[in-house]
Design a protein around this motif. Structure first.
Motif, PDB file in Angstrom:
ATOM      1  N   ARG A  60       0.818  -1.211   0.000  1.00  0.00           N
ATOM      2  CA  ARG A  60       0.000   0.000   0.000  1.00  0.00           C
ATOM      3  C   ARG A  60       0.854   1.264   0.000  1.00  0.00           C
ATOM      4  O   ARG A  60       0.395   2.320  -0.440  1.00  0.00           O
ATOM      5  CB  ARG A  60      -0.913   0.022   1.235  1.00  0.00           C
ATOM      6  N   HIS A  61       2.074   1.167   0.497  1.00  0.00           N
ATOM      7  CA  HIS A  61       2.956   2.328   0.596  1.00  0.00           C
ATOM      8  C   HIS A  61       4.369   1.911   0.226  1.00  0.00           C
ATOM      9  O   HIS A  61       4.724   0.736   0.284  1.00  0.00           O
ATOM     10  CB  HIS A  61       2.923   2.912   2.010  1.00  0.00           C
ATOM     11  N   ARG A  62       5.187   2.894  -0.139  1.00  0.00           N
ATOM     12  CA  ARG A  62       6.585   2.620  -0.452  1.00  0.00           C
ATOM     13  C   ARG A  62       7.447   3.804  -0.038  1.00  0.00           C
ATOM     14  O   ARG A  62       6.958   4.938   0.090  1.00  0.00           O
ATOM     15  CB  ARG A  62       6.764   2.357  -1.949  1.00  0.00           C
ATOM     16  N   HIS A 120       1.830  11.665  -1.210  1.00  0.00           N
ATOM     17  CA  HIS A 120       2.557  10.663  -1.973  1.00  0.00           C
ATOM     18  C   HIS A 120       2.481   9.304  -1.283  1.00  0.00           C
ATOM     19  O   HIS A 120       1.866   9.141  -0.229  1.00  0.00           O
ATOM     20  CB  HIS A 120       4.000  11.112  -2.184  1.00  0.00           C
ATOM     21  N   GLU A 121       3.183   8.337  -1.854  1.00  0.00           N
ATOM     22  CA  GLU A 121       3.020   6.942  -1.446  1.00  0.00           C
ATOM     23  C   GLU A 121       3.660   6.614  -0.098  1.00  0.00           C
ATOM     24  O   GLU A 121       3.381   5.551   0.466  1.00  0.00           O
ATOM     25  CB  GLU A 121       3.595   6.025  -2.525  1.00  0.00           C
ATOM     26  N   GLU A 122       4.524   7.461   0.410  1.00  0.00           N
ATOM     27  CA  GLU A 122       5.136   7.176   1.706  1.00  0.00           C
ATOM     28  C   GLU A 122       4.231   7.565   2.871  1.00  0.00           C
ATOM     29  O   GLU A 122       4.379   7.054   3.980  1.00  0.00           O
ATOM     30  CB  GLU A 122       6.491   7.887   1.827  1.00  0.00           C
TER      31      GLU A 122
END
Length: 510
Positions: free
Chosen positions: A214-216, A232-234
């Motif tokens: 789900r996150h990076r 953003h994805e973090e």
């Protein structure tokens, strides 16, 4: 404790229920985007100290803490009153949801789960700072004059129960950004278990978040704080602001509190990115030197192979006030350099004035000039603001690392630790990684300091790890001489004690 005077009809529909739920978010802004969250999480630590403040007791652990229920000079409430109001909004949602006719069952449990996530968060913050609390899980519909403190363990049981429910019933994605997802609840529960020392569950949940997809981690550390790409994805869960000042009250002013009073220098003015600084919070000498490794002439981790110092702190200020430029200066020329560079620290006092700009070494810092945390900058007017990232994936990696280390699983712990550190390297440069045998709670704290500096986690990190007193005495020149064992808890606001009919005990030492 808090009286709800809202008419019953307001919360008798799904729309009204969501209005109450939205209202439950408001106290987050007043804490995380304003001075209360900074005072209680940055002051009195190893990384930050008082700059120019009306509330120095939070850094010095002075006698003023006894009566510190509001901020000076604004008179704004700190965290106790606002968070209990948030809790009552949450309790209202939970209790009224059961009475709304024809409310879709899946929608009902989802709203209750969202409410319980918020309630868990409010109690989590309060119990870390104040210890035993009045625990209320029911809506307050009339004046209540009695309140009773229950042990911390009971508060944590309620927090864990709420987050467990949230994990079971929150969606994997929310239709509106900023509402917590299922994985946000998993991450929050990992933080809770880390705090109470359940290392196995903390590690398991943190790894679940990391491997969920789900996150990076973003590719570069600087990208995490890009003011033009906040969502953003973090980011796992963030407190929301936006571009419309009419709906941003109270606004996010973190950048303003961190920034120096740069507008006092000729040719500089507060702008729409860094705003008009008021110099409340300064990094300690330890943060500017030892933590980030300011002496790049030595081997090891330092500011020339680790980007996190240069991303975190703004050192150079350029002329931006055309009507007041000093003679011979142009817009964009360097006006001031507030630096931790080791070679510049060795410049003789007599030579400082020879530089063509204001040079401020570490020892020259004062209530006007110092390096500023720039993570919270935002490109709009003062009451428009950037989101505050309470949870992001890099911290989750460090939660996993700490929890695994505490179980003696050093190889795994080093892996998650080094994933964070590798991302911090300057492009094309090698950065020293940690070996499993080097891991310790101090190494974890230092890495959290580098990664999360200025992100409002430090006081609770130091308390959780049993390092608050030791590190404040060692690294904070104002708090060090005064901090005592009883400062591991904050004083209960006198207003709470005065309005309670029964005996509502003050924390020891206050």
């Amino acid at each position: 404790m808090i009286t709800d005077t809202v008419a019953d009809t307001q919360f008798s529909t799904a729309e009204g229920l969501d209005e109450a739920l939205i209202g439950a978010y408001v106290p987050l802004r007043g804490f995380y985007g304003r001075e209360p969250g900074m005072l209680m999480n940055l002051y009195g630590t190893d990384l930050f100290q008082e700059g120019q403040s009306y509330n120095s007791e939070w850094d010095t652990y002075g006698a003023g803490l006894n009566s510190s229920t509001v901020l000076s000079p604004s008179g704004d409430e700190l965290v106790w009153e606002p968070f209990y109001k948030g809790i009552n909004y949450v309790n209202t949602v939970i209790s009224r949801a059961e009475d709304i006719p024809n409310l879709d069952q899946s929608l009902k449990v989802q709203k209750i789960a969202e409410a319980k996530f918020l309630r868990a968060h409010y109690y989590f913050v309060l119990v870390q700072h104040f210890g035993p609390l009045h625990l209320t899980l029911e809506e307050t519909r009339k004046v209540e004059l009695e309140a009773y403190r229950v042990p911390e363990a009971e508060v944590y049981e309620a927090i864990i129960a709420d987050l467990t429910y949230a994990i079971e019933h929150l969606p994997s994605q929310q239709p509106q950004y900023g509402r917590p997802t299922q994985i946000a609840a998993v991450n929050h529960l990992a933080k809770v278990y880390l705090t109470i020392g359940n290392w196995e569950k903390a590690a398991s949940l943190a790894i679940q978040v990391i491997t969920s997809g789900r996150h990076r981690l973003l590719d570069q550390y600087k990208d995490v704080f890009d003011p033009f790409n906040q969502r953003h994805e973090e980011v796992i869960w963030a407190v929301q602001w936006g571009d419309n000042p009419e709906v941003n009250n109270p606004g996010n002013e973190l950048q303003r509190y961190f920034a120096p009073r740069q507008w006092l220098l000729a040719g500089l003015i507060g702008d729409d990115m860094y705003h008009t600084g008021i110099a409340r919070f300064w990094p300690t000498d330890y943060a500017l030197t030892t933590l980030f490794g300011n002496d790049y002439r030595k081997e090891g981790l330092h500011i020339r192979n680790d980007t996190r110092y240069s991303v975190t702190f703004k050192e150079v200020w350029e002329y931006n006030d055309a009507p007041n430029l000093p003679q011979g200066k142009s817009i964009g020329d360097t006006a001031a350099w507030f630096t931790n560079d080791p070679i510049i620290q060795e410049v003789p006092d007599a030579d400082v004035a020879k530089y063509p700009y204001r040079l401020v070494r570490i020892k020259d810092r004062n209530t006007v000039n110092s390096p500023t945390v720039q993570k919270h900058r935002y490109p709009y007017t003062r009451n428009n603001g950037r989101d505050y990232m309470y949870m992001r994936l890099a911290e989750t990696y460090l939660i996993a690392s700490e929890a695994l280390m505490m179980q003696g699983k050093l190889d795994e712990a080093a892996f998650y630790f080094n994933e964070v550190r590798k991302r911090a390297a300057f492009p094309g440069m090698a950065i020293p990684l940690i070996r499993p045998e080097q891991l310790s709670i101090d190494e974890i704290l230092d890495e959290r300091g580098r990664e999360l500096c200025g992100e409002l986690h430090r006081w609770t990190d130091l308390k959780r790890t049993g390092k608050l007193i030791e590190r404040v005495r060692k690294y904070n020149p104002y708090g060090g001489p005064n901090i005592q064992e009883h400062h591991l808890l904050r004083p209960i606001p006198q207003t709470q004690i005065d309005r309670t009919k029964n005996d509502f005990a003050q924390n020891p030492g206050y």
